[in-house]
Design a protein around this motif. Structure first.
Motif, PDB file in Angstrom:
ATOM      1  N   ASP A   1     -11.553  10.147   6.941  1.00 20.40           N
ATOM      2  CA  ASP A   1     -12.498   9.071   7.241  1.00 20.40           C
ATOM      3  C   ASP A   1     -13.818   9.614   7.773  1.00 20.40           C
ATOM      4  N   GLU A   2     -13.732  10.606   8.643  1.00 22.50           N
ATOM      5  CA  GLU A   2     -14.958  11.220   9.178  1.00 22.50           C
ATOM      6  C   GLU A   2     -15.757  11.873   8.066  1.00 22.50           C
TER       7      GLU A   2
ATOM      8  N   LYS B   1     -21.257   9.427   3.277  1.00 25.77           N
ATOM      9  CA  LYS B   1     -22.024   8.200   3.049  1.00 25.77           C
ATOM     10  C   LYS B   1     -23.408   8.276   3.682  1.00 25.77           C
ATOM     11  N   LYS B   2     -23.488   8.831   4.893  1.00 21.09           N
ATOM     12  CA  LYS B   2     -24.785   8.947   5.579  1.00 21.09           C
ATOM     13  C   LYS B   2     -25.741   9.867   4.838  1.00 21.09           C
ATOM     14  N   ASN B   3     -25.193  10.928   4.234  1.00 22.69           N
ATOM     15  CA  ASN B   3     -26.040  11.924   3.569  1.00 22.69           C
ATOM     16  C   ASN B   3     -26.321  11.616   2.108  1.00 22.69           C
TER      17      ASN B   3
ATOM     18  N   VAL C   1     -25.428  14.537  -4.944  1.00 19.18           N
ATOM     19  CA  VAL C   1     -24.069  14.893  -4.538  1.00 19.18           C
ATOM     20  C   VAL C   1     -23.701  16.227  -5.183  1.00 19.18           C
ATOM     21  N   ARG C   2     -23.200  17.145  -4.378  1.00 19.65           N
ATOM     22  CA  ARG C   2     -22.852  18.484  -4.875  1.00 19.65           C
ATOM     23  C   ARG C   2     -21.353  18.586  -5.094  1.00 19.65           C
TER      24      ARG C   2
ATOM     25  N   ILE D   1     -18.541   4.894  -1.741  1.00 21.51           N
ATOM     26  CA  ILE D   1     -19.740   5.257  -0.977  1.00 21.51           C
ATOM     27  C   ILE D   1     -20.985   4.561  -1.510  1.00 21.51           C
ATOM     28  N   ARG D   2     -21.156   4.594  -2.811  1.00 16.62           N
ATOM     29  CA  ARG D   2     -22.380   4.048  -3.411  1.00 16.62           C
ATOM     30  C   ARG D   2     -22.352   2.529  -3.548  1.00 16.62           C
TER      31      ARG D   2
END
Length: 396
Positions: free
Chosen positions: A5-6, A12-14, A20-21, A282-283
């Motif tokens: 989760d972390e 999500k913040k980045n 996305v790599r 995320i998106r």
């Protein structure tokens, strides 16, 4: 090691600040298929780093996938080859992770490439667990490097995660967040078979919830039965439960499949599904259900939810049909048939039955237990005393 989760919420913040790599470690058939699927998604918001030892082979493979995707008008993804990385050298893996800072790592490497281990073990001992020391060898090194550089990438493992991920967890190491393949390969077979029997046209909307280990993926897929073990399986359509005759259903799940590398399209698709699930949550704030072996360091395969619909992303093993405790018991029952009695304290315990079958089939004396410190020695024993003699016999 951060929780999943972390990691998801950091991701999500980045995600809005850069591409996305995605890092693919190993470019065998699974890695090649996965690269093809990623480049065919026409996603300009990701970039892919391909990591391995052989520069010439990787450049050649990447070029043909890239050009093919360009011909189809789909390639929007930048791809970079990262050569000269020896997975036996943890310091090289550390440098790679430090330099490229991936968001998602997909391990598709194999300690003995170009061979489906099950082609040797299934007919002889009817168990895949014998190969666990080979399957854990490289992901152990990757996760050690991961810990050393304090990476927070989301990690997907592609080889026998039913046992490999809990083995790492039991040894107190960082472990992959997702396993791909195995249980996942049964889900579409079940969807399709249930839809045919119920005359449902949109078979992809048949909902399946399943908890089972690798053994039943193999026995149902290859032989069309469940070995007399009651399955923890729920099937529904438009929220109405489908009460199917599982004996007949599993017969329909036995479909003709290739025995060569084309089978790895399924494993690569499993990796792709997980990546897409992560990105969708995320998106787009979606709630996604996946089926993954080794989820959260648990033995066997489980239904997993990634829920991006709230302020914070949440991930968990889905208990909407079965309790976690019942799923654990069922997976333990299933993986025992695959030759694994227990995984605890950094040690993997083979079943007595597997040890005896290996002696009879291959003339090899397996130790009952494999301690974490003995992984390399045991992996080499499997290669020199089983794989190489068997491949030599086939060659003759």
């Amino acid at each position: 090691m951060k929780t999943l989760d972390e990691k998801l919420n950091d991701f999500k913040k980045n995600a809005g600040n850069r591409k996305v790599r995605v890092m693919i470690v190993g470019l065998g058939s699974v890695g090649n298929y996965l690269l093809d699927y990623l480049l065919s998604s026409a996603d300009s918001g990701i970039e892919v780093f391909v990591v391995g030892r052989d520069r010439e082979k990787m450049v050649s493979d990447v070029n043909i996938v890239r050009v093919s995707a360009l011909i189809r008008g789909q390639c929007r993804t930048r791809t970079e080859v990262v050569p000269g990385i020896d997975l036996d050298d943890i310091s090289q893996v550390e440098s790679c992770l430090r330099d490229y800072q991936p968001d998602i790592i997909v391990n598709t490497s194999r300690a003995y490439p170009g061979l489906k281990y099950g082609g040797i073990s299934w007919k002889s001992v009817r168990a895949y667990g014998i190969w666990a020391p080979l399957a854990v060898k490289y992901i152990r090194n990757i996760m050690q490097a991961y810990e050393n550089v304090k990476s927070s990438a989301i990690v997907i493992n592609s080889s026998y995660s039913d046992a490999v991920i809990p083995w790492l967890r039991s040894a107190g190491m960082a472990y992959p967040d997702f396993g791909s393949g195995n249980i996942n390969h049964l889900i579409p077979r079940i969807q399709y078979a249930a839809a045919e029997k119920m005359r449902i046209d949109d078979w992809w909307n048949v909902d399946v919830t399943y908890a089972v280990s690798h053994f039943h993926d193999v026995v149902i897929s290859r032989e069309g039965h469940d070995e007399g073990i009651r399955q923890m399986l729920s099937i529904s359509y438009k929220e109405e439960e489908i009460r199917a005759d599982l004996k007949e259903l599993f017969k329909s799940c036995k479909i003709q499949m290739p025995s060569d590398e084309k089978r790895n399209m399924m494993n690569a698709s499993s990796n792709f599904e997980i990546i897409q699930g992560i990105l969708s949550s995320i998106r787009d704030g979606k709630k996604v259900k996946l089926h993954c072996p080794g989820a959260f360091g648990e033995v066997g395969g489980y239904p997993v939810i990634i829920d991006g619909s709230g302020t914070d992303i949440q991930s968990y093993i889905y208990e909407g049909r079965f309790s976690l405790e019942d799923m654990r018991k069922k997976n333990q029952e299933s993986i025992y048939l695959d030759g694994i009695e227990d995984i605890s304290g950094g040690t993997l315990y083979y079943t007595d039955e597997l040890v005896e079958k290996a002696r009879q089939a291959f003339g090899v004396s397996l130790a009952k237990k494999v301690d974490f410190k003995d992984i390399d020695r045991t992996a080499q024993k499997l290669i020199t005393e089983i794989i190489e003699p068997q491949t030599m016999v086939k060659a003759l």
